[in-house]
Design a protein around this motif. Structure first.
Motif, PDB file in Angstrom:
ATOM      1  N   PHE A 175       8.198   8.752  -6.452  1.00 42.20           N
ATOM      2  CA  PHE A 175       7.281   9.609  -5.695  1.00 42.20           C
ATOM      3  C   PHE A 175       7.956  10.920  -5.300  1.00 42.20           C
ATOM      4  CE2 PHE A 175       5.715   5.318  -5.267  1.00 42.20           C
ATOM      5  CZ  PHE A 175       4.352   5.487  -5.494  1.00 42.20           C
ATOM      6  N   ARG A 212      17.488   5.725   0.358  1.00 39.70           N
ATOM      7  CA  ARG A 212      16.329   4.808   0.398  1.00 39.70           C
ATOM      8  C   ARG A 212      15.005   5.555   0.234  1.00 39.70           C
ATOM      9  NH1 ARG A 212      17.900  -0.393   4.116  1.00 39.70           N
ATOM     10  NH2 ARG A 212      20.131  -0.273   3.781  1.00 39.70           N
ATOM     11  N   PHE A 214       1.204   0.048  -2.046  1.00 40.96           N
ATOM     12  CA  PHE A 214       1.028   1.232  -2.891  1.00 40.96           C
ATOM     13  C   PHE A 214       2.358   1.867  -3.295  1.00 40.96           C
ATOM     14  CE2 PHE A 214       0.007   5.683  -3.716  1.00 40.96           C
ATOM     15  CZ  PHE A 214      -1.066   5.545  -4.587  1.00 40.96           C
ATOM     16  N   TYR A 215       3.267   2.015  -2.323  1.00 36.02           N
ATOM     17  CA  TYR A 215       4.502   2.768  -2.590  1.00 36.02           C
ATOM     18  C   TYR A 215       5.686   1.897  -3.017  1.00 36.02           C
ATOM     19  CZ  TYR A 215       2.216   6.813  -0.475  1.00 36.02           C
ATOM     20  OH  TYR A 215       1.352   7.838  -0.200  1.00 36.02           O
ATOM     21  N   LEU A 216       5.724   0.637  -2.589  1.00 34.62           N
ATOM     22  CA  LEU A 216       6.912  -0.180  -2.875  1.00 34.62           C
ATOM     23  C   LEU A 216       6.644  -1.270  -3.918  1.00 34.62           C
ATOM     24  CD1 LEU A 216       8.277  -0.698   0.763  1.00 34.62           C
ATOM     25  CD2 LEU A 216       8.562   1.240  -0.748  1.00 34.62           C
ATOM     26  N   PHE A 269      19.344   6.310   6.598  1.00 33.99           N
ATOM     27  CA  PHE A 269      20.255   5.239   6.184  1.00 33.99           C
ATOM     28  C   PHE A 269      21.467   5.828   5.453  1.00 33.99           C
ATOM     29  CE2 PHE A 269      16.037   3.442   6.468  1.00 33.99           C
ATOM     30  CZ  PHE A 269      16.248   2.258   7.145  1.00 33.99           C
ATOM     31  N   GLU A 322      13.437  -2.810   3.818  1.00 32.03           N
ATOM     32  CA  GLU A 322      14.025  -2.606   5.161  1.00 32.03           C
ATOM     33  C   GLU A 322      13.597  -1.256   5.716  1.00 32.03           C
ATOM     34  OE1 GLU A 322      18.186  -5.187   4.784  1.00 32.03           O
ATOM     35  OE2 GLU A 322      18.271  -3.008   4.823  1.00 32.03           O
ATOM     36  N   MET A 323      13.595  -0.237   4.842  1.00 32.25           N
ATOM     37  CA  MET A 323      13.147   1.092   5.259  1.00 32.25           C
ATOM     38  C   MET A 323      11.706   1.025   5.773  1.00 32.25           C
ATOM     39  SD  MET A 323      11.067   3.754   4.102  1.00 32.25           S
ATOM     40  CE  MET A 323      10.797   3.533   2.360  1.00 32.25           C
ATOM     41  N   LEU A 360      17.833  -4.928  11.697  1.00 29.10           N
ATOM     42  CA  LEU A 360      17.993  -5.440  10.328  1.00 29.10           C
ATOM     43  C   LEU A 360      19.035  -6.556  10.273  1.00 29.10           C
ATOM     44  CD1 LEU A 360      18.007  -2.028   8.410  1.00 29.10           C
ATOM     45  CD2 LEU A 360      16.078  -3.568   8.788  1.00 29.10           C
ATOM     46  N   ILE A 414      12.248   3.893  17.047  1.00 31.28           N
ATOM     47  CA  ILE A 414      13.523   4.293  16.440  1.00 31.28           C
ATOM     48  C   ILE A 414      13.275   4.759  15.010  1.00 31.28           C
ATOM     49  CG2 ILE A 414      15.884   3.614  15.919  1.00 31.28           C
ATOM     50  CD1 ILE A 414      15.645   1.365  17.849  1.00 31.28           C
ATOM     51  N   ASP A 429      10.241  -1.552   7.047  1.00 32.81           N
ATOM     52  CA  ASP A 429      10.244  -2.236   8.350  1.00 32.81           C
ATOM     53  C   ASP A 429      10.604  -1.261   9.463  1.00 32.81           C
ATOM     54  OD1 ASP A 429       9.566  -4.673   7.303  1.00 32.81           O
ATOM     55  OD2 ASP A 429      11.625  -5.405   7.129  1.00 32.81           O
ATOM     56  N   VAL A 430      11.648  -0.468   9.225  1.00 30.86           N
ATOM     57  CA  VAL A 430      12.114   0.473  10.256  1.00 30.86           C
ATOM     58  C   VAL A 430      11.016   1.490  10.576  1.00 30.86           C
ATOM     59  CG1 VAL A 430      13.730   2.375  10.700  1.00 30.86           C
ATOM     60  CG2 VAL A 430      14.568   0.193   9.789  1.00 30.86           C
ATOM     61  N   PHE A 431      10.347   1.995   9.528  1.00 27.84           N
ATOM     62  CA  PHE A 431       9.302   3.002   9.749  1.00 27.84           C
ATOM     63  C   PHE A 431       7.928   2.374  10.002  1.00 27.84           C
ATOM     64  CE2 PHE A 431      12.459   5.640   7.475  1.00 27.84           C
ATOM     65  CZ  PHE A 431      12.597   6.651   8.410  1.00 27.84           C
ATOM     66  N   MET A 474       5.787   0.727   8.202  1.00 29.24           N
ATOM     67  CA  MET A 474       4.752   1.080   7.216  1.00 29.24           C
ATOM     68  C   MET A 474       3.696  -0.020   7.159  1.00 29.24           C
ATOM     69  SD  MET A 474       7.020   2.674   4.100  1.00 29.24           S
ATOM     70  CE  MET A 474       5.724   2.772   2.872  1.00 29.24           C
ATOM     71  N   CYS A 483      11.652   6.418  -2.273  1.00 30.53           N
ATOM     72  CA  CYS A 483      10.896   5.829  -3.381  1.00 30.53           C
ATOM     73  C   CYS A 483      10.981   6.841  -4.527  1.00 30.53           C
ATOM     74  CB  CYS A 483       9.448   5.582  -2.969  1.00 30.53           C
ATOM     75  SG  CYS A 483       9.342   4.340  -1.679  1.00 30.53           S
ATOM     76  N   LYS A 524       0.300   0.584   2.583  1.00 32.55           N
ATOM     77  CA  LYS A 524       1.290   1.565   2.105  1.00 32.55           C
ATOM     78  C   LYS A 524       2.442   0.861   1.401  1.00 32.55           C
ATOM     79  CE  LYS A 524       0.590   5.562   5.081  1.00 32.55           C
ATOM     80  NZ  LYS A 524       1.156   6.380   6.169  1.00 32.55           N
ATOM     81  N   MET A 534       4.451   8.990   3.439  1.00 30.70           N
ATOM     82  CA  MET A 534       4.241   7.531   3.418  1.00 30.70           C
ATOM     83  C   MET A 534       4.706   6.842   4.699  1.00 30.70           C
ATOM     84  SD  MET A 534       7.120   5.883   0.845  1.00 30.70           S
ATOM     85  CE  MET A 534       6.832   6.939  -0.552  1.00 30.70           C
ATOM     86  N   VAL A 535       5.613   7.474   5.440  1.00 35.47           N
ATOM     87  CA  VAL A 535       6.073   6.842   6.683  1.00 35.47           C
ATOM     88  C   VAL A 535       5.387   7.426   7.923  1.00 35.47           C
ATOM     89  CG1 VAL A 535       8.340   6.262   5.724  1.00 35.47           C
ATOM     90  CG2 VAL A 535       8.062   8.401   6.984  1.00 35.47           C
TER      91      VAL A 535
END
Lengths: 191, 256
Positions: free
Chosen positions: A80, A75, B164-166, A71, B150-151, A51, A67, B153-155, B157, A77, B161, A88-89
């Motif tokens: 939801f 962070r 839909f979610y962000l 955080f 950023e979250m 980042l 990785i 990006d890390v995961f 997605m 949503c 998604k 979602m992840v």
């Protein structure tokens, strides 16, 4: 997995946040990164997560490694539910919901699983963020002060869960508490 | 104050203004200058019985809704594209400035020359609504929480998604507020265009005829119809948008 950090430097506005940081981390261990506020723990994590870019130095061992992260902020949503925040992840699969629900049930009351995250307490949100990080496939997980807002009993449950879910992988946790190192059977490292 | 008292208070205020209106029309005593609410209701009841009334409503409602919906879709697509590829935003920027600043009457006359009167309200509705939705879409997408991105990006997605979610939860409030403005504007400009272009079987034509025949009661009756249709479309469309909002299932469960 072996993560080698050499002479890592990062400054903001002429002030060095990370100055010649050297670390050697190996899979199967939980590393507890200690240091006062402002010592650059979060900045180091952000560099490892891609980042933020470092000013100089080397980070070796991250090529192709997966990785995951908790955080400093949750962070989530907020509109939801915890189940949705976890699924979602996760990589697409037919039974993600069931897996997420089972994991969440271990650390959260049943009635909280289908409420929007915005209605959860700070400690509940923290637990959702931790479970989310551990429900994706990962080789290394970074946790930035994961126990913030948790009482002692919940912290114990969370530590047991982290140890169980991250076994054999590389775990890097920042904390201010010396006792967390013992609870996690971790290796203390200083910045 | 409970809901019943509030409703009673609201009804009382409306009744007060209706009485003032009736008193003013009685005092003026000239049905060309000012008709009272009873005359308007009578004029409306006379119209409602006619098949032409419903045909007229169908024509204008259909055309204006079509203009609004096509601009809504195009505005979202163009706004999304401009956020994804800033070069598209750069190219659209002068066009948007033009669409926002050129008077509706100029567009109406141009559209009359280019396309005739039949689809005039579709074109004008589109031209008025498109920049509003485009700007709101860009603002909504830009308001998406950077930390959540950023979250994502890390995961790692997927794009679907992320949308839909962000992006969707960030975008919807902006679209809803844009729609509130745009729907009213599309009706006002669409009907104004019809009054200038006078397409057959349109509400604009009826307003124009009211002017020609100095039939103020009909003018008021058709104005009332426009207000009702605009409110109806706005309620329906905002309800549709609310269905797309995250958390609607939870809200329903809580209510249930």
């Amino acid at each position: 997995m072996e993560l080698v950090i050499r002479k890592l430097c990062k400054s903001f506005g002429g002030h060095f946040v990370l100055d010649q940081v050297n670390l050697h981390l190996v899979s199967g261990n939980i590393y507890c990164l200690m240091g006062p506020s402002g010592s650059g723990k979060t900045t180091l994590f952000h560099i490892l997560l891609g980042l933020v870019s470092a000013d100089s130095g080397e980070v070796n061992g991250l090529n192709g490694e997966r990785i995951s992260a908790v955080f400093q902020e949750n962070r989530l949503c907020e509109a939801f539910t915890p189940v949705e925040n976890v699924t979602m992840v996760m990589p697409s699969s037919g039974n993600n919901k069931r897996k997420a629900r089972e994991a969440l049930k271990r650390l959260l009351p049943d009635e909280s699983l289908d409420r929007p995250a915005v209605t959860l307490s700070g400690g509940m949100k923290r637990r959702v963020a931790i479970i989310r990080a551990l429900m994706v496939p990962f080789d290394m997980v970074i946790m930035d002060e994961p126990f913030t807002g948790l009482d002692e009993e919940t912290k114990q449950q969370v530590i047991t869960y982290i140890k169980e879910q991250s076994a054999g992988r590389l775990v890097l946790i920042s904390t201010h508490q010396e006792e967390d190192v013992q609870l996690l059977n971790g290796i203390k490292i200083h910045l | 104050m409970n809901a019943g008292v509030l409703r009673f208070k609201k009804a009382g205020i409306i009744l007060f203004w209706l009485l003032i209106w009736q008193a003013a029309s009685t005092a003026v005593h000239n049905s060309i200058i000012l008709v009272g609410p009873l005359d308007v209701i009578l004029a409306l009841l006379n119209q409602i019985r006619l098949a032409d009334f419903w045909k007229t409503i169908g024509f204008s409602f259909g055309k204006i809704s079509l203009g609004f919906l096509s601009a809504f879709a195009a505005g979202i697509l163009a706004g999304g594209a401009a956020c994804r590829y800033p070069i598209i935003g750069d190219f659209l920027s002068p066009l948007m400035a033009l669409m926002k600043s050129v008077p509706v009457a100029s567009f109406v006359i141009l559209a009359l020359i280019w396309a005739g009167s039949e689809n005039l309200s579709v074109i004008i509705g589109f031209l008025v609504v498109f920049p509003i939705i485009y700007i709101q879409t860009i603002a909504g997408i830009k308001s998406t929480d950077r930390q959540l991105l950023e979250m994502a990006d890390v995961f790692k997605m997927s794009e679907a998604k992320r949308f839909f979610y962000l992006y969707r939860p960030a975008l919807l409030p902006y679209l809803a507020s844009g729609c509130r403005v745009a729907l009213g504007m599309s009706w006002k400009s669409g009907i104004a265009a019809e009054v200038i272009g006078v397409p057959l079987h349109s509400i604009g034509e009826k307003l124009y005829l009211s002017k020609i025949y100095l039939n103020t009661a009909d003018l008021f009756a058709w104005t009332l119809v426009i207000i009702l249709l605009s409110a109806l479309l706005e309620s329906f469309f905002l309800w549709l948008l609310s269905l797309a909002s995250p958390g609607i299932r939870q809200k329903k469960k809580e209510v249930g």
